[in-house]
Motif scaffolding. Structure first.
Motif, PDB file in Angstrom:
ATOM      1  N   ALA A   3     -15.815  38.712  17.559  1.00 46.40           N
ATOM      2  CA  ALA A   3     -15.739  39.662  18.671  1.00 46.40           C
ATOM      3  C   ALA A   3     -14.286  39.906  19.070  1.00 46.40           C
ATOM      4  CB  ALA A   3     -16.533  39.131  19.866  1.00 46.40           C
ATOM      5  N   ARG A   4     -13.466  38.868  19.007  1.00 47.18           N
ATOM      6  CA  ARG A   4     -12.045  39.018  19.347  1.00 47.18           C
ATOM      7  C   ARG A   4     -11.357  39.999  18.408  1.00 47.18           C
ATOM      8  NH1 ARG A   4     -10.553  34.116  18.337  1.00 47.18           N
ATOM      9  NH2 ARG A   4     -11.233  33.295  20.352  1.00 47.18           N
ATOM     10  N   ARG A   5     -11.732  39.939  17.142  1.00 46.60           N
ATOM     11  CA  ARG A   5     -11.115  40.847  16.168  1.00 46.60           C
ATOM     12  C   ARG A   5     -11.546  42.294  16.377  1.00 46.60           C
ATOM     13  NH1 ARG A   5     -12.180  36.237  12.963  1.00 46.60           N
ATOM     14  NH2 ARG A   5     -14.127  37.104  12.136  1.00 46.60           N
ATOM     15  N   ARG A   6     -12.559  42.505  17.186  1.00 53.25           N
ATOM     16  CA  ARG A   6     -13.048  43.852  17.455  1.00 53.25           C
ATOM     17  C   ARG A   6     -12.634  44.384  18.824  1.00 53.25           C
ATOM     18  NH1 ARG A   6     -16.034  41.448  13.716  1.00 53.25           N
ATOM     19  NH2 ARG A   6     -17.130  42.709  12.152  1.00 53.25           N
ATOM     20  N   LEU A   7     -11.785  43.646  19.524  1.00 52.03           N
ATOM     21  CA  LEU A   7     -11.283  44.125  20.810  1.00 52.03           C
ATOM     22  C   LEU A   7     -10.413  45.373  20.613  1.00 52.03           C
ATOM     23  CD1 LEU A   7     -10.143  40.791  22.518  1.00 52.03           C
ATOM     24  CD2 LEU A   7     -12.104  42.209  23.179  1.00 52.03           C
ATOM     25  N   PRO A   8     -10.369  46.261  21.590  1.00 49.15           N
ATOM     26  CA  PRO A   8      -9.396  47.350  21.532  1.00 49.15           C
ATOM     27  C   PRO A   8      -8.006  46.795  21.834  1.00 49.15           C
ATOM     28  CG  PRO A   8     -10.511  47.385  23.641  1.00 49.15           C
ATOM     29  CD  PRO A   8     -11.190  46.304  22.822  1.00 49.15           C
ATOM     30  N   MET A   9      -6.993  47.613  21.706  1.00 53.07           N
ATOM     31  CA  MET A   9      -5.649  47.177  22.052  1.00 53.07           C
ATOM     32  C   MET A   9      -5.042  48.162  23.045  1.00 53.07           C
ATOM     33  SD  MET A   9      -3.597  47.943  18.505  1.00 53.07           S
ATOM     34  CE  MET A   9      -3.400  49.592  17.811  1.00 53.07           C
TER      35      MET A   9
ATOM     36  N   LEU B  87      -0.747  45.125  22.905  1.00 49.25           N
ATOM     37  CA  LEU B  87      -1.360  43.842  23.234  1.00 49.25           C
ATOM     38  C   LEU B  87      -2.780  43.850  22.696  1.00 49.25           C
ATOM     39  CD1 LEU B  87      -1.151  41.130  24.864  1.00 49.25           C
ATOM     40  CD2 LEU B  87      -2.217  42.380  26.762  1.00 49.25           C
ATOM     41  N   THR B  88      -3.123  42.845  21.886  1.00 47.03           N
ATOM     42  CA  THR B  88      -4.463  42.792  21.297  1.00 47.03           C
ATOM     43  C   THR B  88      -5.334  41.694  21.902  1.00 47.03           C
ATOM     44  OG1 THR B  88      -3.692  41.308  19.526  1.00 47.03           O
ATOM     45  CG2 THR B  88      -3.602  43.696  19.105  1.00 47.03           C
TER      46      THR B  88
ATOM     47  N   TYR C 260       0.331  40.210  20.011  1.00 45.10           N
ATOM     48  CA  TYR C 260       0.733  41.603  19.868  1.00 45.10           C
ATOM     49  C   TYR C 260       0.655  42.069  18.411  1.00 45.10           C
ATOM     50  CZ  TYR C 260       2.783  40.951  24.520  1.00 45.10           C
ATOM     51  OH  TYR C 260       2.976  40.664  25.847  1.00 45.10           O
ATOM     52  N   LEU C 261       0.492  43.377  18.287  1.00 41.50           N
ATOM     53  CA  LEU C 261       0.554  44.063  16.998  1.00 41.50           C
ATOM     54  C   LEU C 261       1.598  45.166  17.113  1.00 41.50           C
ATOM     55  CD1 LEU C 261      -0.571  44.854  14.148  1.00 41.50           C
ATOM     56  CD2 LEU C 261      -2.193  46.329  15.350  1.00 41.50           C
TER      57      LEU C 261
END
Length: 224
Positions: free
Chosen positions: A43-49, A180-181, A171-172
């Motif tokens: 789920a964390r990998r699918r968060l918006p940024m 911020l991710t 961050y990305l």
């Protein structure tokens, strides 16, 4: 008594078959936690940024932009160290967390992840504390920026008193813009504290006063 003194209390002694059965039950519970953690990570990998200003921090040699902290990489982890501008030393728990970082941070860099620390105190105080602790990590000051207030690392209560939070920001860098991710604070920081996890698996745990431990188990104030 301190943690170097062996406690009198200890688990009951059992035969091998009883121990093996109890351990198997515990391993089953831990596997449930692992599977849940996998789902949470997915789920964390699918968060918006969200886009972040390219703040200009202060380093020991002058201005350092947020994008500079990526150091040629596209991923960045920032440790937000509690260090109020009025203090002369860093927060003890944050200091402990920095000391818990991998001895070889090149292992993190090899995965394409840059690392830096940010604190609100002026850079001269950070450099003095760095020298005392023997750290060589990139550490910049947000003293002349609104960074700590913008992202909630410094908060003001109803009575107007300021307080800081420890934590990590991830961050990305995409097309030259920092995003911020993910961010975490409080006990969310424990994910990268190996000493805490090592302690958890000993018979006495962390020996902190909030833990649910058997009668007679040693417990000390968490921030004592």
């Amino acid at each position: 008594m301190d943690k170097l003194d062996q406690p009198a209390a200890a688990p009951p002694v059992a035969d091998r078959s009883t121990f093996d059965a109890a351990l198997a039950e515990q391993v089953a519970r831990e596997k449930e936690v692992t599977r849940l953690d996998d789902r949470v990570s997915a789920a964390r990998r699918r968060l918006p940024m969200v886009e972040v200003d390219d703040y200009t921090f202060t380093g020991p040699d002058g201005p350092v932009r947020l994008t500079d902290l990526f150091d040629g990489r596209y991923l960045l982890m920032v440790q937000n160290v509690m260090f109020d501008p009025s203090w002369d030393a860093g927060c003890p728990s944050c200091t402990w967390a920095v000391d818990n970082l991998p001895a070889d941070m090149d292992r993190v860099a090899d995965e394409g992840i840059a690392f830096a620390m940010v604190a609100q105190a002026p850079i001269d105080k950070l450099e003095a504390w760095r020298a005392e602790r023997g750290w060589d990590h990139t550490w910049v000051s947000s003293y002349d920026t609104t960074y700590h207030y913008d992202w909630g690392w410094t908060r003001t209560d109803d009575e107007g008193n300021e307080g800081q939070l420890p934590g990590y920001s991830y961050y990305l860098l995409k097309d030259g813009t920092p995003y911020l991710t993910y961010m975490t604070t409080a006990r969310g920081t424990e994910a990268i504290l190996p000493t805490a996890h090592i302690m958890d698996r000993t018979v006495y745990g962390r020996q902190q006063d909030w833990e649910d431990s058997p009668e007679g188990w040693p417990q000390y104030p968490t921030y004592g």
